[in-house]
Design a protein around this motif. Structure first.
Motif, PDB file in Angstrom:
ATOM      1  N   VAL A 257      13.778 -26.016 -74.664  1.00 57.32           N
ATOM      2  CA  VAL A 257      14.378 -27.205 -74.037  1.00 57.32           C
ATOM      3  C   VAL A 257      15.415 -27.843 -74.956  1.00 57.32           C
ATOM      4  CG1 VAL A 257      13.887 -29.507 -73.143  1.00 57.32           C
ATOM      5  CG2 VAL A 257      12.338 -27.624 -72.634  1.00 57.32           C
ATOM      6  N   SER A 258      15.094 -27.947 -76.251  1.00 54.99           N
ATOM      7  CA  SER A 258      16.049 -28.550 -77.191  1.00 54.99           C
ATOM      8  C   SER A 258      17.313 -27.715 -77.308  1.00 54.99           C
ATOM      9  CB  SER A 258      15.394 -28.707 -78.567  1.00 54.99           C
ATOM     10  OG  SER A 258      14.944 -27.451 -79.048  1.00 54.99           O
ATOM     11  N   GLU A 259      17.182 -26.384 -77.280  1.00 52.42           N
ATOM     12  CA  GLU A 259      18.360 -25.512 -77.352  1.00 52.42           C
ATOM     13  C   GLU A 259      19.196 -25.636 -76.089  1.00 52.42           C
ATOM     14  OE1 GLU A 259      21.108 -22.721 -78.653  1.00 52.42           O
ATOM     15  OE2 GLU A 259      19.607 -23.884 -79.736  1.00 52.42           O
ATOM     16  N   LYS A 267      21.715 -35.199 -74.099  1.00 57.02           N
ATOM     17  CA  LYS A 267      20.588 -35.712 -74.868  1.00 57.02           C
ATOM     18  C   LYS A 267      19.311 -35.004 -74.447  1.00 57.02           C
ATOM     19  CE  LYS A 267      22.539 -40.338 -75.541  1.00 57.02           C
ATOM     20  NZ  LYS A 267      22.376 -41.782 -75.264  1.00 57.02           N
ATOM     21  N   VAL A 268      18.459 -34.719 -75.441  1.00 54.87           N
ATOM     22  CA  VAL A 268      17.200 -34.029 -75.154  1.00 54.87           C
ATOM     23  C   VAL A 268      16.340 -34.868 -74.219  1.00 54.87           C
ATOM     24  CG1 VAL A 268      15.116 -33.046 -76.172  1.00 54.87           C
ATOM     25  CG2 VAL A 268      17.281 -32.845 -77.379  1.00 54.87           C
ATOM     26  N   ALA A 269      16.358 -36.197 -74.415  1.00 51.34           N
ATOM     27  CA  ALA A 269      15.549 -37.078 -73.562  1.00 51.34           C
ATOM     28  C   ALA A 269      15.975 -36.977 -72.108  1.00 51.34           C
ATOM     29  CB  ALA A 269      15.666 -38.522 -74.064  1.00 51.34           C
ATOM     30  N   THR A 287       9.291 -23.647 -74.218  1.00 49.33           N
ATOM     31  CA  THR A 287      10.259 -22.688 -73.676  1.00 49.33           C
ATOM     32  C   THR A 287      10.129 -22.650 -72.156  1.00 49.33           C
ATOM     33  OG1 THR A 287      10.076 -21.366 -75.687  1.00 49.33           O
ATOM     34  CG2 THR A 287      11.044 -20.309 -73.774  1.00 49.33           C
ATOM     35  N   ILE A 288      11.268 -22.655 -71.473  1.00 49.97           N
ATOM     36  CA  ILE A 288      11.273 -22.572 -70.007  1.00 49.97           C
ATOM     37  C   ILE A 288      12.005 -21.299 -69.601  1.00 49.97           C
ATOM     38  CG2 ILE A 288      11.114 -25.054 -69.638  1.00 49.97           C
ATOM     39  CD1 ILE A 288      14.124 -25.132 -69.257  1.00 49.97           C
ATOM     40  N   ASP A 289      11.745 -20.841 -68.363  1.00 52.70           N
ATOM     41  CA  ASP A 289      12.370 -19.600 -67.903  1.00 52.70           C
ATOM     42  C   ASP A 289      13.791 -19.869 -67.446  1.00 52.70           C
ATOM     43  OD1 ASP A 289      11.983 -19.583 -64.530  1.00 52.70           O
ATOM     44  OD2 ASP A 289      10.849 -21.015 -65.718  1.00 52.70           O
TER      45      ASP A 289
END
Length: 831
Positions: A257-259, A267-269, A287-289
């Motif tokens: 998600v951060s990548e 923004k990550v938020a 990690t997401i698909d």
């Protein structure tokens, strides 16, 4: 006001309560103890005075009502002094802050005045230059007009009004500029005031001083630009939203998600909030698909570019070389043939070296790479391959990276199995062959028989009207070497070998080993480009940076061009022999490609070893149930030898027993290897390596066997003998006699006893027996008793009568035949 005004004297009401307590002890002893009880002091606030209207009394009452309960006058005085001091300090601090603010304001005004003065001077300079240019333009136009008037024959004088207009025009023109200049001044002042708003944001706190001061964390250039942009928008009046930048986001099969937020520049938020809106509870480290990430990217308004994990290898340069960039390169010649046919000796004769003397058992067990500078023929690169049957993979690698194959055949031994294998490798790689018939100085040499035997394998030499060159040589006496080199040079000239030395290097790993002092070392044959010290490369599942390059003479070199074999230092691990080396631009690319290849290899091994269905698992377990395994652990000096030994071990065994290599690696035997061997009950085999001191101590304590070998023949024979010990012995039956039952007697305490006549051979008490009735076996067992007359005897010879009784069997009849046999166990061996 006195100290005890309005207060009572401290003390206990009624005095202390005292009494006596009688204590009892053992043996009738007692003791009276005086006990005194004291009351706890309780501070009671003074009630308010009722005479509030009187002058002095009212002041005293009001003063005492503001004082906290239980506070003395001295304490109150100290508090008042502290309060006055605090107020004084606060006043001083306010004055100091006001002075600092005033100084800062004066400094800002001074800087603003300087900036305005510079801008004013610049504008005045531009105005003067513009006025000068206009004046020159006006003069030029007037001169052209005067020329035109002089040229005209009938030129009327200009009207006075026009002349006045012309004279007044330059004087009237700068008036709008003056207003424009004033407007610029006002805009600059407004911008400066907007910039100063950030400086007047408040007093400086400790956190601000620590985080934003000199030497602390500095703001990035992008942040400063954004701040300037916001200040400019604010100065221009109103907060105008910035135009959103649409980005192409590269999306792999899975992403953190951060990548994902980083690639979208969001923004990550915000990304986490968007995921939660879509019903996915994920943190920035999860990690997401790819499908979920694609929805998020489209929601933020960006464009998705799907990429595969395999795309990381696209950075490897696969551009076709231009013809003008290609330069001639030395040929790569591989020397192949059967074991002990003189391959290394022939190469020694060409190199004037003595390699055979330093090899264990006098046979080659590694690939050797050498570059020889031959007079009249330039540089030649030779690869010497092993001839032993176990080194099939090494010979295959040698054929794949070579340009010309020299097939060495002994004149006194003709074509042998590894000769045929080398021919097949050369044909598979489509590499031209040159037949070197060696050992022609031996009395039993038959060169023509070699040529005839080669016909069976579709190798037709020139003497037999074919196209394959053949040369008769003697490595010992040095005869025929010039003709062999001439043939090599001719073949290389026909091939027109060229390469581009100016591109990124590409090569093949010939051999790899783990050196104690130098770490992982790979012998690389550069095939294209130039490998330089400091290059970042990826080779198989490993990567590294070239720390040093060492040629075949042991000297350090700065670079290695095409067809040059070098030892490369600086790898992070030992690569597999046969891996391809590619130079890349950055360390991050190399690390990413190596990680991807390692994961692919791991998945491939897991898929190969795992049964996909329950039926397959049960079938595999049932098949392995009756198979005995000999586990071993192999450590070798180089990767090629470890690979060859592992392949040779897999060939040992049959349906009943097999050898399983638990682990094969490169380098010295370590304590970890001994621990693994102990857990598995396996011996440790060291091929041209030794165990270090901790490993030897651990092996002695745990009873782990470590065996050292330097010749692969001995290693294979010993493992084969150990595996043969796991085979069950072969049971062979030897028939030693037959007896016919003549009569059956019933004996008390024994049961039925057969009166027999030994018709053939001998009847023994210890032998096994079968009872035959009408040539059908109805019982097999052992004898309970064998008697001759009334005596128990060990055996009865042919033609004699005896009595026999079977163990736990009584169904015997006259006319039955007893077959007597002995079982013999014969040890089996693996072939």
């Amino acid at each position: 006001m006195s100290d005890n005004d309005g207060k009572k004297t401290l003390g206990l009401r009624g005095g202390p309560r005292s009494g006596q307590v009688k204590q009892s002890f053992s043996h009738g002893r007692t003791k009276n103890v005086v006990v005194e009880t004291k009351r706890k002091r309780v501070v009671v606030p003074k009630p308010a005075s009722g005479n509030a209207g009187s002058g002095g009394g009212g002041g005293a009452a009001s003063g005492s009502s503001k004082r906290p309960a239980g506070i003395s006058d001295a304490e109150m005085e100290r508090r008042m002094k502290a309060l006055a001091a605090a107020k004084a300090r606060e006043g001083e601090e306010a004055e100091r802050r006001a002075a600092e603010e005033k100084a800062r304001a004066e400094e800002r005004e001074r800087r603003r005045a300087e900036v305005e003065a510079k801008e004013r001077e610049e504008r005045e300079r531009e105005e003067k230059a513009r006025a000068k240019a206009e004046e020159e333009e006006r003069k030029r136009q007037e001169a052209e007009a005067a020329k035109a008037r002089a040229a005209a024959e009938k030129a009327a004088p200009p009207a006075p009004q026009a002349a006045d207009d012309a004279r007044s025009a330059p004087a009237n023109r700068p008036a709008p500029r003056k207003t424009e200049r004033e407007r610029d001044d006002r805009r600059d002042n407004k911008q400066n005031r907007g910039r100063d708003d950030g400086r007047r944001s408040g007093k400086l706190t400790l956190n601000q001083a620590l985080s934003g001061g000199e030497g602390g964390r500095q703001r990035s250039l992008a942040a400063m630009k954004r701040k300037q942009e916001r200040a400019r928008q604010k100065a221009m009046g109103g907060s105008v939203e910035r135009e959103k930048v649409m980005r192409e986001v590269q999306l792999p099969e899975a992403i953190m998600v951060s990548e994902l937020a980083n690639r979208m520049s969001e923004k990550v938020a915000d990304v986490v909030k968007s995921l939660m809106t879509n019903g996915i509870m994920a943190t920035q480290t999860q990690t997401i698909d790819a499908d979920t990430a694609e929805l998020i990217i489209e929601e933020f308004g960006h464009k998705v570019v799907r990429v595969s994990d395999a795309d990381v290898e696209d950075v490897i340069d696969t551009v076709e070389d231009k013809d003008e960039d290609l330069e001639p390169r030395p040929p790569v010649i591989t020397v192949m043939g059967h074991v002990d046919h003189g391959k290394t000796s022939l190469l020694d004769a060409i190199r004037n070296a003595r390699v055979v003397a330093g090899e264990a058992g006098g046979i080659t067990q590694h690939i050797g790479a050498y570059q020889v500078n031959v007079p009249d023929h330039g540089k030649l690169t030779f690869l010497d391959t092993p001839g032993h049957a176990a080194f099939t993979s090494m010979r295959a690698r040698g054929a794949q990276v070579t340009d010309i194959v020299i097939l060495v055949v002994a004149a006194d031994d003709a074509v042998m199995p590894q000769t045929v294998e080398a021919i097949n490798h050369a044909k598979a790689a489509e590499v031209p062959m040159i037949i070197a018939i060696n050992k022609i100085d031996v009395p039993a040499a038959q060169p023509d028989k070699v040529r005839t035997d080669l016909l069976q394998h579709e190798v037709i030499v020139e003497k037999m009207s074919g196209e394959v060159q053949d040369v008769e040589v003697s490595a010992v006496k040095g005869t025929g070497l010039d003709e062999l080199l001439e043939s090599v040079a001719l073949q290389a000239e026909i091939l027109e070998l060229k390469a581009n030395p100016k591109r990124a290097a590409q090569g093949a790993v010939i051999e790899a080993q783990l050196d104690v002092g130098r770490g992982p070392v790979a012998t690389v044959l550069v095939q294209n480009g130039t490998l330089r010290q400091g290059d970042i490369f990826v080779v198989g599942e490993q990567w590294g940076k070239v720390r040093a390059l060492i040629n075949d003479q042991g000297d350090r070199v700065k670079e290695a061009g095409p067809s040059v074999p070098v030892e490369v230092l600086g790898l992070n691990g030992t690569p597999e022999a046969g891996d391809v080396l590619n130079v890349v631009d950055t360390e991050a690319q190399a690390r990413e490609i190596a990680a991807y290849r390692e994961q692919q290899a791991k998945d491939k091994r897991a898929a190969a070893g795992a049964a996909t269905t329950l039926e397959q698992m049960l079938a595999k377990a049932k098949a392995d149930e009756n198979v005995a395994e000999l586990p071993i652990l192999v450590k070798a000096d180089v990767q090629g030898s470890a690979e060859a030994i592992a392949q040779a071990m897999e060939k040992i065994g049959n349906d009943e027993v097999r050898v399983r290599v638990l682990h094969s690696g490169v380098g010295a035997i370590t304590e970890t290897d001994v621990g693994l061997a102990e857990a598995s009950g396996a011996p440790v085999i060291g091929f041209n390596v030794r165990a270090n001191t901790p490993a030897r101590n651990a092996a002695n304590q745990k009873g782990v066997e470590i065996r050292y070998y330097s010749v692969i023949y001995d290693l294979v024979d010993d493992v084969k003998a150990a595996a043969s010990g796991l085979l069950s012995a072969e049971v062979r039956e030897n028939f030693i006699g037959y007896a016919e039952i003549k009569e059956v007697f019933k004996v008390t305490g024994v049961g039925k006893v057969a009166g027999c006549l030994v018709t053939e051979g001998v009847a023994r008490r210890s032998a096994g027996v079968r009872l035959l009735r009408d040539n059908v076996v109805i019982h097999e067992g052992t004898l309970k008793t064998l008697k001759r007359f009334k005596d128990e005897v060990p055996e009865v010879q042919s033609g004699q009568e005896c009595g026999m009784a079977f163990e736990n069997y009584d169904d015997i009849r006259p006319g039955d035949v007893i077959e007597i046999f002995e079982r013999e166990e014969i040890e089996r061996t693996l072939t």
